[in-house]
Design an enzyme around this catalytic site. Structure first.
Site, PDB file in Angstrom:
ATOM      1  N   GLY A   1      17.790  20.039 -12.598  1.00 52.13           N
ATOM      2  CA  GLY A   1      18.029  20.752 -11.513  1.00 52.13           C
ATOM      3  C   GLY A   1      18.068  20.219 -10.239  1.00 52.13           C
TER       4      GLY A   1
ATOM      5  N   GLY B   1      21.601  18.309 -14.734  1.00 50.87           N
ATOM      6  CA  GLY B   1      21.782  19.121 -16.200  1.00 50.87           C
ATOM      7  C   GLY B   1      21.561  18.421 -17.414  1.00 50.87           C
TER       8      GLY B   1
ATOM      9  N   ARG C   1       8.272  11.437 -19.598  1.00 56.65           N
ATOM     10  CA  ARG C   1       7.729  11.663 -18.460  1.00 56.65           C
ATOM     11  C   ARG C   1       6.289  11.301 -18.084  1.00 56.65           C
ATOM     12  NH1 ARG C   1      10.107  18.073 -18.129  1.00 56.65           N
ATOM     13  NH2 ARG C   1      12.400  17.301 -17.292  1.00 56.65           N
TER      14      ARG C   1
ATOM     15  N   LYS D   1      31.240  24.018 -17.325  1.00 52.74           N
ATOM     16  CA  LYS D   1      31.917  25.071 -16.437  1.00 52.74           C
ATOM     17  C   LYS D   1      32.103  24.494 -14.795  1.00 52.74           C
ATOM     18  CE  LYS D   1      30.444  29.429 -18.401  1.00 52.74           C
ATOM     19  NZ  LYS D   1      29.662  30.490 -18.424  1.00 52.74           N
TER      20      LYS D   1
HETATM   21  P1  AMP Z   1      26.394  20.857 -18.275  1.00 53.91           P
HETATM   22  O1  AMP Z   1      25.184  21.438 -18.619  1.00 53.91           O
HETATM   23  O2  AMP Z   1      27.240  21.865 -17.448  1.00 53.91           O
HETATM   24  O3  AMP Z   1      26.483  19.348 -17.927  1.00 53.91           O
HETATM   25  O4  AMP Z   1      27.296  21.138 -19.732  1.00 53.91           O
HETATM   26  C1  AMP Z   1      26.989  20.432 -20.926  1.00 53.91           C
HETATM   27  C2  AMP Z   1      27.893  21.264 -22.112  1.00 53.91           C
HETATM   28  O5  AMP Z   1      29.085  21.240 -21.994  1.00 53.91           O
HETATM   29  C3  AMP Z   1      27.402  20.510 -23.265  1.00 53.91           C
HETATM   30  O6  AMP Z   1      26.716  21.142 -24.142  1.00 53.91           O
HETATM   31  C4  AMP Z   1      28.753  20.167 -24.081  1.00 53.91           C
HETATM   32  O7  AMP Z   1      28.836  20.522 -25.255  1.00 53.91           O
HETATM   33  C5  AMP Z   1      29.703  21.327 -23.313  1.00 53.91           C
HETATM   34  N1  AMP Z   1      31.028  20.978 -22.969  1.00 53.91           N
HETATM   35  C6  AMP Z   1      31.968  19.903 -22.823  1.00 53.91           C
HETATM   36  N2  AMP Z   1      33.050  19.745 -23.048  1.00 53.91           N
HETATM   37  C7  AMP Z   1      33.404  20.981 -23.553  1.00 53.91           C
HETATM   38  C8  AMP Z   1      34.673  21.620 -23.903  1.00 53.91           C
HETATM   39  N3  AMP Z   1      35.739  20.939 -23.859  1.00 53.91           N
HETATM   40  N4  AMP Z   1      34.408  22.982 -24.549  1.00 53.91           N
HETATM   41  C9  AMP Z   1      33.251  23.392 -24.598  1.00 53.91           C
HETATM   42  N5  AMP Z   1      32.079  23.001 -24.154  1.00 53.91           N
HETATM   43  C10 AMP Z   1      32.102  21.857 -23.647  1.00 53.91           C
END
Ligand code: AMP
Length: 395
Positions: free
Chosen positions: A376, A353, A35, A197
């Protein structure tokens, strides 16, 4: 869009909002200087014009003036990176800040103490904003990471510089890059959305459906779509209250002629662990007690052909649990496909993210066209929202 190139800073004091919210170790040493490096071109342009720079930032989330959140701790690191000895003011407003700003000469840099030592910063307090504004002649916002917050230093302060406000190089580049992906793009346009999610990405998905030709849905959120269509996902991560929504998204995609690509096979594990037993299974027939933690080989083959035929690529979210070695392959392979597409002329943007962590960990930073610095803030832009920090400069 007004940037610092529209101003000559000779004998002017630039009040610059930077994002120096850097990670520190227990000895209060900066462990990632990205940064600070990112703000360097903006600061140097101002100094080279013959102006001076007053830097303001937050660091962490102090509650009660805890010394570990003092920006004084990083003054040395900033001086080293910029190549100029940085002066420090022990407060960001009040007599100390005013005196230090008044004493500042052309070619010098002053760093103000942590903005968040005052609640007025996050409250967006007007009086506090005016006090900040009084320190400088031209306001420059170069902090993308906080552009989605209507805080004093990121948004409210701009109103005191009706004609003398602009974006720094970093923030301008962020805005341009995302515009290049969402609006000013070359077709076919592909969005790859992964991560844990569906619920955290619904608005992003709905917004990009109007902009893209192809949509790859991977990572943990794929299972909600598979189950919604009648598949068996075993104990994979799945949001049962979002099944209807998943079907609705697929319907919307069809109406908008967006090709949705879901994984067809997965690396399944018998526990959420690096040491789990693993096997490749069809994504819609995962046995009970097993969970999908990465994309399988057939999925990756499919994704490869979609990536390689795309001219504009947006990537947000990993394809698997990349933090654990046995489940990192899908994310690494996807990075390789995007690298290849970028070499063939596609514009690729990664951000939002946690994606940047994966990109850095596997060394893809220099292989994609642009890596966004704001988690974010980037997500909110992908959601189609107007960010207060950007609007404050534009209006
Ligand atoms: P995000 O912050 O929403 O981009 O999510 C990132 C996180 O999603 C990472 O820490 C990954 O470990 C998790 N992730 C990705 N694929 C899976 C999966 N199949 N099951 C559980 N967690 C997952």
């Amino acid at each position: 869009m007004k940037t610092i190139d529209d101003f000559n800073f000779k004998d002017k004091k630039a009040l610059i909002r930077v994002d120096f919210n850097v990670p520190l170790n227990d000895s209060l040493e900066v462990t990632d200087v990205t940064r600070i490096e990112a703000a360097k071109p903006t600061i140097l342009k101002i100094l080279e014009d013959g102006g001076s720079a007053i830097l303001m930032s937050h660091l962490g989330r102090p509650k009660d003036h805890e010394p570990e959140f003092s920006l004084k701790n990083i003054t040395g690191t900033i001086s080293e990176i910029i190549g100029v000895q940085v002066k420090f003011a022990e407060d960001c407003v009040g007599p100390k800040a005013e005196q230090a700003a008044a004493d500042l000469e052309a070619g010098e840099i002053l760093l103000l103490e942590n903005l968040r030592y005052h609640d007025a910063e996050t409250d967006g307090d007007e009086d506090f904003s005016k006090q900040l504004a009084n320190l400088g002649d031209i306001y420059v916002n170069d902090a993308f990471g906080t552009a989605h917050r209507a805080h004093a230093s990121t948004t409210i302060v701009a109103q005191f510089f009706p004609e003398k406000k602009c974006f720094g190089y970093l923030l301008a580049k962020e805005i341009e890059s995302i515009d290049k992906v969402l609006n000013d793009n070359e077709k076919p346009v592909l969005a790859i959305l992964g991560g844990a999610k569906v619920s955290s990405k619904i608005t992003v998905i709905e917004n990009v459906l109007d902009k893209v030709d192809d949509l790859i849905i991977g990572g943990g959120m794929a299972y909600t779509f598979i189950k919604a269509q009648g598949g068996k996902v075993g104990s994979s991560i799945c949001e049962d209250d979002k099944l209807e929504l998943a079907l609705d998204i697929l319907k919307q995609a069809k109406e908008k002629n967006v090709n949705v690509h879901l994984p067809v096979d997965v690396v399944a594990a018998d526990s959420f662990s690096e040491f789990a037993n693993t096997k490749v299974e069809p994504i819609n027939a995962i046995p009970d007690g097993w969970q999908g933690l990465d994309a399988g080989p057939k999925s990756l083959e499919n994704f490869k052909s979609v990536v390689l035929r795309s001219k504009t690529i947006l990537w947000n979210g990993p394809l698997g649990v990349f933090e654990m070695k046995p489940f990192a392959n899908g994310t690494i392979e996807l990075g390789n496909f995007i690298d290849e597409a970028t070499q063939k002329g596609a514009f690729s943007l990664v951000g939002g993210g946690d994606s940047v962590a994966a990109v850095k960990q596997f060394g893809f930073e220099d292989k994609v066209s642009y890596v966004s610095t704001g988690g974010g803030a980037m997500l909110e832009m992908l959601e189609g929202k107007e960010l207060p920090g950007i609007a404050a400069i534009q209006n």
